[in-house]
Design an enzyme around this catalytic site. Structure first.
Site, PDB file in Angstrom:
ATOM      1  N   CYS A 262       0.658  -1.062   0.035  1.00 41.48           N
ATOM      2  CA  CYS A 262      -0.009  -0.022   0.116  1.00 41.48           C
ATOM      3  C   CYS A 262       0.939   1.284  -0.016  1.00 41.48           C
ATOM      4  O   CYS A 262       1.471   1.765   1.195  1.00 41.48           O
ATOM      5  CB  CYS A 262      -0.753   0.088   1.208  1.00 41.48           C
TER       6      CYS A 262
ATOM      7  N   CYS B 145      -0.136   3.848   2.475  1.00 38.36           N
ATOM      8  CA  CYS B 145       0.124   3.417   3.748  1.00 38.36           C
ATOM      9  C   CYS B 145       1.608   4.017   4.086  1.00 38.36           C
ATOM     10  O   CYS B 145       1.842   4.605   5.147  1.00 38.36           O
ATOM     11  CB  CYS B 145       0.289   2.144   4.081  1.00 38.36           C
TER      12      CYS B 145
END
Length: 107
Positions: free
Chosen positions: A30, A33
């Protein structure tokens, strides 16, 4: 620096905490993230003693992810008194917005 938690220690570190806890549900793949990491690490130091910030790798801890119905990365969930009280999905928050959001839960 944010503490890393897992399925094994989640209840003790998050649900058993005396202060509010922000859980960052993240995944290695991700990008958003990873973009949030420096902000959350900085806030972890700045808010120490008032809000605890922890990170949970969603791919490696499916029990907790399933338990709290986390479906997207990143998901930021605030726990207080052993219960989830608020959450934000996605990385659309600036540092200032995160601080303002977390201050309402600060011990």
């Amino acid at each position: 620096m944010a503490t890393h938690v897992n399925d094994t220690n989640f209840d003790a570190e998050v649900l058993g905490a005396t202060e509010p806890v922000l859980v960052d549900f993240w995944a290695e793949w991700c990008g958003p993230c990873k973009a949030m990491d420096p902000i959350l690490d900085q806030l972890s130091d700045e808010l120490a003693g008032t809000v605890k910030i922890v990170k949970l790798n969603a791919e490696e801890n499916l029990g907790t992810v399933t338990r709290y119905n986390v479906r997207a990365m990143p998901t930021l969930m605030v726990f207080h008194g052993g219960e989830p009280v608020d959450m934000k999905v996605g990385a659309g928050q600036s540092r200032v917005q995160l601080v303002k959001w977390l201050e309402q839960f600060a011990a």
